[in-house]
Design a protein around this motif. Structure first.
Motif, short mmCIF file in Angstrom:
data_model
loop_
_atom_site.label_atom_id
_atom_site.label_comp_id
_atom_site.label_asym_id
_atom_site.label_seq_id
_atom_site.Cartn_x
_atom_site.Cartn_y
_atom_site.Cartn_z
N GLU A 9 0.76 -1.65 0.47
CA GLU A 9 0.16 -0.03 0.24
C GLU A 9 1.02 1.34 -0.29
O GLU A 9 1.82 1.19 -0.35
CB GLU A 9 -1.04 -0.25 1.03
N ARG A 39 -4.22 1.02 -1.97
CA ARG A 39 -4.46 2.98 -1.34
C ARG A 39 -3.68 2.65 -0.48
O ARG A 39 -3.39 2.60 0.38
CB ARG A 39 -6.04 3.04 -1.33
N ARG A 56 -3.51 0.07 -9.51
CA ARG A 56 -3.75 -0.23 -8.29
C ARG A 56 -4.31 -1.80 -8.46
O ARG A 56 -4.95 -2.68 -9.25
CB ARG A 56 -5.32 0.07 -8.00
#
Length: 365
Positions: A9, A39, A56
């Motif tokens: 992340e 995220r 992502r």
């Protein structure tokens, strides 16, 4: 060179800061970079760098489902992208990155940012199978990898880098109201089992001189337990839990001391940021930190929680009483010099580029 970096992340953490620093440094030198992650507040910062794109992947949750889903996402993304090198940060990212590296027939480099002692053997099994080269962020991490069975010829050491954390004009407005007198001690770290903010809270309660204020910046699964412990210890208004923050520069400007009571570390970015900002540091003597003992004040980590908590209490009394003493000033000046020479961003970026180019230009596969 065209590089895909993979990290779980992009929030608060040393690996995340290194990923952003590498992306910026490589882009400024004309190299193309993609960063794959879940995220985090650093995602917009990565996406704003010219020549860097974010991909992502659902890698933040632990477990095989998240790894498999992230690997599938990368395999679906990869066709048509001319990647020369895949660079994973820590073990979960390595497992997710391995299939795309093999599918594209390009080298996979893993940076190990530090592990708990009990995790090295399992990590080495993964690294031995997946990674063509392993980078350790400190000599201590490299030694732990060797002891766990990773061949020395597959290990390189590239220490982390740091810049002076920026201070944005409006950040000060978001700081809590603090006492006008007395020292401020800051701990800026994710609230996970590794970081041991509970030891710092016990030390804060065990001090002989009950002055000053403790700021805990960070969030994570251990936060409810730490907040309950602070209430149990009767710390009340002496401690403020700030939650996750992206204004470390402002927090360091307000702090008289940075404290990091971790059980283990590689080479923590938070400590390097404090050195760059001219803030004295009190930290556990773990990982690569004993190598910096001439610019830090270190607390031995051995012993049970009660013993280590009391040890932290004595160390906090000593450091708070000596705020900007001649000894602290000497450490601060030496720390700034060390950041400029040993931990500069240019040095780290050039070291990673040299390793990557050596792998890419060899007769790999």
């Amino acid at each position: 060179m065209r590089t895909l970096q993979v990290v779980a992340e992009l929030g608060t953490g040393g690996a995340e800061a290194v990923v952003l620093g590498l992306a910026e440094g490589m882009a400024s030198r004309g190299h193309r970079t993609w960063v794959a992650s879940d995220r985090g507040w650093r995602v917009p910062l990565v996406a704003d760098v010219p020549g860097v794109d974010h991909v992502r992947v659902p890698l933040a949750p632990r477990g095989p489902v998240a790894v498999a889903a992230s690997a599938a996402r990368l395999l679906a993304w990869a066709p048509g992208r001319p990647v020369d090198l895949v660079h994973a940060h820590n073990i979960r990212a390595t497992l997710a990155a391995h299939p795309v590296a093999r599918a594209r027939r390009v080298p996979l480099v893993t940076t190990v940012h530090g592990l708990g002692a009990q995790d090295y053997r399992r990590a080495v099994r993964v690294l031995g199978h997946c990674s063509d080269l392993v980078v350790a962020v400190s000599g201590a991490v490299a030694e732990d990898l060797r002891r766990a069975g990773l061949p020395e010829e597959r290990i390189r050491v590239v220490e982390n880098s740091v810049s002076v954390p920026p201070v944005r004009p409006d950040d000060a407005a978001h700081l809590p109201d603090l006492p006008t007198s007395g020292p401020v001690v800051l701990c800026a770290a994710r609230m996970t089992a590794q970081k041991r903010q509970d030891l710092l809270l016990r030390g804060w309660a065990a001090r002989e001189h009950r002055t000053g204020h403790l700021l805990l910046a960070g969030d994570g699964p251990e936060r409810p337990r730490h907040e309950a412990l602070a209430r149990e210890l009767g710390l009340g208004a002496d401690v403020t839990f700030l939650g996750d923050r992206d204004d470390v520069g402002t927090l360091l400007r307000r702090a008289d001391l940075l404290a990091l009571p971790s059980d283990w570390e590689g080479l923590p970015i938070g400590v390097l940021e404090a050195l760059a900002a001219g803030v004295p540091v009190l930290a556990s003597a773990v990982g690569g930190l004993p190598d910096l003992d001439d610019v830090l004040s270190l607390v031995p980590a051995e012993g049970d929680d009660r013993e280590v908590g009391e040890r932290w209490g004595r160390a906090l009394d000593r450091e708070v009483a000596a705020t900007m003493s001649q000894e602290q000033r000497r450490r601060v000046l030496r720390g700034r010099e060390l950041v400029d020479t040993r931990f500069s961003p240019d040095r780290m970026v050039e070291a990673y580029l040299a390793l990557g180019e050596a792998l890419v230009t060899s007769t790999y596969r």
